[in-house]
Enzyme design. Structure first.
Site, mmCIF file in Angstrom:
data_model
loop_
_atom_site.group_PDB
_atom_site.id
_atom_site.type_symbol
_atom_site.label_atom_id
_atom_site.label_comp_id
_atom_site.label_asym_id
_atom_site.label_seq_id
_atom_site.Cartn_x
_atom_site.Cartn_y
_atom_site.Cartn_z
ATOM 1 N N MET B 1 0.857 -1.191 0.000
ATOM 2 C CA MET B 1 0.000 0.000 0.000
ATOM 3 C C MET B 1 0.894 1.241 0.000
ATOM 4 O O MET B 1 2.054 1.180 -0.335
ATOM 5 C CB MET B 1 -0.927 -0.003 1.229
ATOM 6 C CG MET B 1 -1.669 -1.310 1.422
ATOM 7 S SD MET B 1 -2.942 -1.592 0.169
ATOM 8 C CE MET B 1 -4.336 -0.790 0.937
ATOM 9 N N CYS B 2 0.337 2.348 0.420
ATOM 10 C CA CYS B 2 1.071 3.606 0.366
ATOM 11 C C CYS B 2 0.755 4.390 1.629
ATOM 12 O O CYS B 2 -0.015 3.952 2.467
ATOM 13 C CB CYS B 2 0.632 4.433 -0.838
ATOM 14 S SG CYS B 2 0.512 3.483 -2.355
ATOM 15 N N GLU B 3 1.384 5.545 1.756
ATOM 16 C CA GLU B 3 1.009 6.428 2.870
ATOM 17 C C GLU B 3 0.741 7.830 2.346
ATOM 18 O O GLU B 3 1.448 8.333 1.469
ATOM 19 C CB GLU B 3 2.101 6.451 3.943
ATOM 20 C CG GLU B 3 2.259 5.077 4.584
ATOM 21 C CD GLU B 3 2.482 5.109 6.098
ATOM 22 O OE1 GLU B 3 2.218 6.136 6.760
ATOM 23 O OE2 GLU B 3 2.933 4.067 6.607
ATOM 24 N N ASN B 108 -4.423 6.128 -1.496
ATOM 25 C CA ASN B 108 -3.845 4.969 -0.830
ATOM 26 C C ASN B 108 -4.873 3.845 -0.899
ATOM 27 O O ASN B 108 -6.041 4.051 -0.557
ATOM 28 C CB ASN B 108 -3.515 5.336 0.629
ATOM 29 C CG ASN B 108 -3.538 4.141 1.564
ATOM 30 O OD1 ASN B 108 -4.510 3.928 2.266
ATOM 31 N ND2 ASN B 108 -2.490 3.362 1.569
#
Lengths: 254, 254
Positions: B1-3, B108
């Site tokens: 995933m991402c932030e 995200n």
């Protein structure tokens, strides 16, 4: 007025040497203190560094000069504002997406009687004549080509034709790219040079810097630099004629 | 995933402290090595710094961390790619012009079954589900509001409503701004905190850094930070619910 700098190359190349010369004109050897910007294409993506501060004082310009980002298509601009105040939204280059491609543009000159330029699809964010003209160009292209044509060279030829209309309104020197083709359009002040083997040395006009391209390149490299005024004093730059356009791809004229 | 990281403030504020914490998650304390980006609004204009390199190794990230750019609206993102390879065109945030305003967005999460998202006005440049969803959102907004409405808050409420449709397709946490309003939309992981007088101290979770906001602010400052996970360990962050949206302007909830 302003100064333009562009590059078209057949291998990802850094523009640090030429950019160093341009930056000096942004407040040191030239009067262009109203901001600067540079757009690098890497693949289909591009990234822009810009600052409304004079390039000779800009921390971000220092980074771009020192950090070699390699690209096949670059457009840069330093601004001495005439229409539109000095602020981020009036700082070139401008980029818009068309058919899923990033199109980037910068303009040198000044237009008058541009009230008939009424773009609808693309709208200027700032209040320069330059960004308005860019939006108008893209609107016209989108009107003629609602979806992406296979022949992009024809699109660039059409943009050069549209540019004649803008030249009738004043001084219109511009660079425009989709990351593959780089179009240079001249009203009164634009020069270019193509460097290829056998490479030699070159000396900047605006900074105490010499580069030996032979050490920086391979025999297959072709790199074209386009600039408002020649950046080096010991090379032959081609001066463009009024109304002339040149389209480059991978460093070569198309 | 991402932030994700976002800011909304009533005075131009630098985000160096929070950004320092986020950057550590880009390869040091977190696995988000697939590029990073940050967009600052200054007036109507915005500028984006982005890099497909891990933020903990990026020269450009070092500049952004050290050089305090002051802004009232910021969106940032560090990426751990799932759909779409690591390259510049797949690096968030994404920006498009709508009605002469720059709209910026970062996502995200991960979407599935998004074949029905077929934007026409705006087209993705890269091949992420995130950029496709952004283009679809803007297409829908443009369809409903062909010209700029006077009530921008209503536009942001409409975007939050559209986001429910995207949440049905998977995980959709997002930040979106026009430089004035900042919208946070949560599926499963988004937190925010509003700092105002009396200001205290805060300690980053990811880096050995403490800031005393009282020394950095005036009593009238209001600064909201939005982040995927809390960035400080000694403050109370609000955890958003699934399907919840919050719209900020000048640091305050609208």
């Amino acid at each position: 007025m302003c100064e333009l700098l562009g590059m078209s190359a057949n291998v990802p190349t850094d523009i640090c040497f030429s950019f160093s010369g341009l930056l000096e004109r942004g407040g040191n050897t030239g009067p262009h203190r109203d901001g600067w910007g540079i757009t690098f294409y890497e693949g289909k993506g591009c990234r822009t560094f810009k600052d409304p501060l004079p390039s000779c004082e800009s921390e971000i310009a220092k980074l771009v000069r020192a950090y070699p980002i390699k690209s096949c298509s670059v457009i840069s601009h330093i601004r001495q504002g005439n229409r539109g105040r000095t602020c981020l939204e009036n700082t070139h280059p401008f980029t818009r997406e068309l058919w899923g491609r990033e199109i980037t543009y910068a303009h040198n000159g000044q237009l008058s009687d541009y009230q008939d330029l009424k773009p609808e699809f693309y709208r200027p964010v700032g209040n320069t004549d330059s960004e308005l003209a860019f939006c108008w160009l893209l609107d016209k292209v989108r009107e003629k080509y609602p979806s992406k044509p296979s022949n992009m060279l024809a699109v660039f030829r059409y943009i050069a034709k549209l540019a004649h209309h803008l030249r009738e309104k004043g001084v219109f020197n511009m660079l425009l790219t989709d990351g593959v083709y780089v179009l240079a359009y001249c009203t009164n002040n634009l020069h270019w040079i193509t460097r290829k083997a056998p490479f030699g040395k070159a000396t900047l006009i605006d900074a105490d810097l010499i580069v030996d391209f032979q050490k920086e390149t391979t025999p297959h490299d072709v790199v074209t630099i386009i600039a408002t005024r020649p950046l080096t004093k010991d090379e032959h730059w081609h001066k463009m004629e009024s109304g002339e356009s040149v389209i480059f791809k991978l460093g070569e004229i198309q």
